[in-house]
Design a protein around this motif. Structure first.
Motif, PDB file in Angstrom:
ATOM      1  N   ASP A  24      -5.462-104.891  45.009  1.00  0.00           N
ATOM      2  CA  ASP A  24      -4.940-104.735  46.352  1.00  0.00           C
ATOM      3  C   ASP A  24      -3.473-104.277  46.295  1.00  0.00           C
ATOM      4  O   ASP A  24      -3.089-103.337  46.985  1.00  0.00           O
ATOM      5  CB  ASP A  24      -5.087-106.058  47.096  1.00  0.00           C
ATOM      6  N   GLU A  25      -2.686-104.939  45.466  1.00  0.00           N
ATOM      7  CA  GLU A  25      -1.270-104.577  45.301  1.00  0.00           C
ATOM      8  C   GLU A  25      -1.128-103.138  44.808  1.00  0.00           C
ATOM      9  O   GLU A  25      -0.351-102.357  45.344  1.00  0.00           O
ATOM     10  CB  GLU A  25      -0.610-105.548  44.311  1.00  0.00           C
ATOM     11  N   LEU A  26      -1.888-102.810  43.796  1.00  0.00           N
ATOM     12  CA  LEU A  26      -1.821-101.476  43.180  1.00  0.00           C
ATOM     13  C   LEU A  26      -2.226-100.378  44.164  1.00  0.00           C
ATOM     14  O   LEU A  26      -1.548 -99.354  44.266  1.00  0.00           O
ATOM     15  CB  LEU A  26      -2.750-101.445  41.966  1.00  0.00           C
ATOM     16  N   LEU A  27      -3.282-100.609  44.912  1.00  0.00           N
ATOM     17  CA  LEU A  27      -3.801 -99.573  45.802  1.00  0.00           C
ATOM     18  C   LEU A  27      -3.072 -99.485  47.136  1.00  0.00           C
ATOM     19  O   LEU A  27      -2.723 -98.400  47.590  1.00  0.00           O
ATOM     20  CB  LEU A  27      -5.289 -99.803  46.058  1.00  0.00           C
ATOM     21  N   PHE A  28      -2.866-100.624  47.785  1.00  0.00           N
ATOM     22  CA  PHE A  28      -2.361-100.587  49.149  1.00  0.00           C
ATOM     23  C   PHE A  28      -0.850-100.733  49.262  1.00  0.00           C
ATOM     24  O   PHE A  28      -0.242-100.135  50.144  1.00  0.00           O
ATOM     25  CB  PHE A  28      -3.069-101.634  50.004  1.00  0.00           C
ATOM     26  N   ASN A  29      -0.235-101.513  48.401  1.00  0.00           N
ATOM     27  CA  ASN A  29       1.220-101.661  48.480  1.00  0.00           C
ATOM     28  C   ASN A  29       1.954-100.575  47.697  1.00  0.00           C
ATOM     29  O   ASN A  29       2.880 -99.961  48.200  1.00  0.00           O
ATOM     30  CB  ASN A  29       1.651-103.047  48.010  1.00  0.00           C
ATOM     31  N   LYS A  30       1.506-100.337  46.471  1.00  0.00           N
ATOM     32  CA  LYS A  30       2.144 -99.304  45.645  1.00  0.00           C
ATOM     33  C   LYS A  30       1.539 -97.917  45.891  1.00  0.00           C
ATOM     34  O   LYS A  30       2.108 -96.926  45.463  1.00  0.00           O
ATOM     35  CB  LYS A  30       2.020 -99.666  44.169  1.00  0.00           C
ATOM     36  N   GLN A  31       0.398 -97.897  46.552  1.00  0.00           N
ATOM     37  CA  GLN A  31      -0.336 -96.662  46.845  1.00  0.00           C
ATOM     38  C   GLN A  31      -0.500 -95.783  45.605  1.00  0.00           C
ATOM     39  O   GLN A  31      -0.349 -94.573  45.651  1.00  0.00           O
ATOM     40  CB  GLN A  31       0.328 -95.900  47.996  1.00  0.00           C
ATOM     41  N   GLN A  32      -0.844 -96.438  44.499  1.00  0.00           N
ATOM     42  CA  GLN A  32      -1.056 -95.729  43.237  1.00  0.00           C
ATOM     43  C   GLN A  32      -2.404 -95.030  43.278  1.00  0.00           C
ATOM     44  O   GLN A  32      -3.401 -95.584  43.739  1.00  0.00           O
ATOM     45  CB  GLN A  32      -0.996 -96.691  42.060  1.00  0.00           C
ATOM     46  N   ASP A  37      -8.070-100.136  56.011  1.00  0.00           N
ATOM     47  CA  ASP A  37      -8.561-101.232  55.173  1.00  0.00           C
ATOM     48  C   ASP A  37      -9.324-100.643  53.988  1.00  0.00           C
ATOM     49  O   ASP A  37     -10.022-101.334  53.268  1.00  0.00           O
ATOM     50  CB  ASP A  37      -9.420-102.215  55.964  1.00  0.00           C
ATOM     51  N   TYR A  38      -9.178 -99.352  53.816  1.00  0.00           N
ATOM     52  CA  TYR A  38      -9.741 -98.580  52.721  1.00  0.00           C
ATOM     53  C   TYR A  38      -8.777 -97.438  52.422  1.00  0.00           C
ATOM     54  O   TYR A  38      -7.815 -97.210  53.156  1.00  0.00           O
ATOM     55  CB  TYR A  38     -11.118 -98.013  53.091  1.00  0.00           C
ATOM     56  N   ILE A  39      -9.047 -96.728  51.347  1.00  0.00           N
ATOM     57  CA  ILE A  39      -8.305 -95.509  51.032  1.00  0.00           C
ATOM     58  C   ILE A  39      -9.338 -94.397  50.968  1.00  0.00           C
ATOM     59  O   ILE A  39     -10.352 -94.531  50.268  1.00  0.00           O
ATOM     60  CB  ILE A  39      -7.580 -95.607  49.676  1.00  0.00           C
ATOM     61  N   LYS A  40      -9.110 -93.330  51.722  1.00  0.00           N
ATOM     62  CA  LYS A  40     -10.014 -92.186  51.664  1.00  0.00           C
ATOM     63  C   LYS A  40      -9.188 -90.951  51.356  1.00  0.00           C
ATOM     64  O   LYS A  40      -8.239 -90.633  52.062  1.00  0.00           O
ATOM     65  CB  LYS A  40     -10.788 -92.004  52.962  1.00  0.00           C
ATOM     66  N   VAL A  41      -9.563 -90.280  50.280  1.00  0.00           N
ATOM     67  CA  VAL A  41      -8.884 -89.064  49.843  1.00  0.00           C
ATOM     68  C   VAL A  41      -9.794 -87.890  50.175  1.00  0.00           C
ATOM     69  O   VAL A  41     -10.933 -87.826  49.725  1.00  0.00           O
ATOM     70  CB  VAL A  41      -8.596 -89.089  48.328  1.00  0.00           C
ATOM     71  N   TYR A  42      -9.277 -86.992  51.005  1.00  0.00           N
ATOM     72  CA  TYR A  42      -9.994 -85.768  51.356  1.00  0.00           C
ATOM     73  C   TYR A  42      -9.428 -84.637  50.508  1.00  0.00           C
ATOM     74  O   TYR A  42      -8.222 -84.393  50.520  1.00  0.00           O
ATOM     75  CB  TYR A  42      -9.785 -85.422  52.828  1.00  0.00           C
ATOM     76  N   ALA A  73     -13.262 -89.081  48.294  1.00  0.00           N
ATOM     77  CA  ALA A  73     -13.440 -90.364  47.612  1.00  0.00           C
ATOM     78  C   ALA A  73     -12.952 -91.462  48.548  1.00  0.00           C
ATOM     79  O   ALA A  73     -11.928 -91.307  49.220  1.00  0.00           O
ATOM     80  CB  ALA A  73     -12.646 -90.402  46.311  1.00  0.00           C
ATOM     81  N   LEU A  74     -13.698 -92.559  48.619  1.00  0.00           N
ATOM     82  CA  LEU A  74     -13.324 -93.688  49.454  1.00  0.00           C
ATOM     83  C   LEU A  74     -13.359 -94.939  48.587  1.00  0.00           C
ATOM     84  O   LEU A  74     -14.335 -95.173  47.872  1.00  0.00           O
ATOM     85  CB  LEU A  74     -14.307 -93.829  50.632  1.00  0.00           C
ATOM     86  N   ILE A  75     -12.283 -95.713  48.641  1.00  0.00           N
ATOM     87  CA  ILE A  75     -12.168 -96.935  47.855  1.00  0.00           C
ATOM     88  C   ILE A  75     -11.899 -98.075  48.818  1.00  0.00           C
ATOM     89  O   ILE A  75     -10.979 -97.981  49.643  1.00  0.00           O
ATOM     90  CB  ILE A  75     -11.011 -96.826  46.821  1.00  0.00           C
ATOM     91  N   ARG A  76     -12.691 -99.127  48.733  1.00  0.00           N
ATOM     92  CA  ARG A  76     -12.462-100.269  49.618  1.00  0.00           C
ATOM     93  C   ARG A  76     -12.966-101.546  48.977  1.00  0.00           C
ATOM     94  O   ARG A  76     -13.914-101.538  48.198  1.00  0.00           O
ATOM     95  CB  ARG A  76     -13.076-100.057  50.991  1.00  0.00           C
TER      96      ARG A  76
END
Length: 72
Positions: free
Chosen positions: A1-9, A24-29, A36-39
């Motif tokens: 959670d920290e890596l993906l949402f706070n640091k947006q790595q 509440d997810y990350i979606k890369v277009y 790609a969608l990560i949740r």
């Protein structure tokens, strides 16, 4: 959670990125139409990676990029 949402790595993207959505997810277009969608699951200790690509090979490569970056 920290890596993906706070640091947006993110992993190094193999395609040009059109946009990235953080909710509440990350979606890369990607500009080629792939995505790609990560949740995180809301009910289980699971991180899900969903992708859509032109070919199965490209889809597997996108999944591997995220798995490698996340260490899963």
């Amino acid at each position: 959670d920290e890596l993906l949402f706070n640091k947006q790595q993110m992993p190094e993207h193999r395609y040009f990125v059109e946009k990235i959505v953080f909710k509440d997810y990350i979606k890369v277009y990607y500009k080629n139409g792939n995505w790609a969608l990560i949740r995180f699951s809301g009910t289980e200790p699971i991180l899900r990676i969903f992708v859509e690509a032109d070919t199965e090979f490209e889809a597997r490569e996108l999944i591997l990029d995220w798995q490698h970056m996340l260490g899963v």
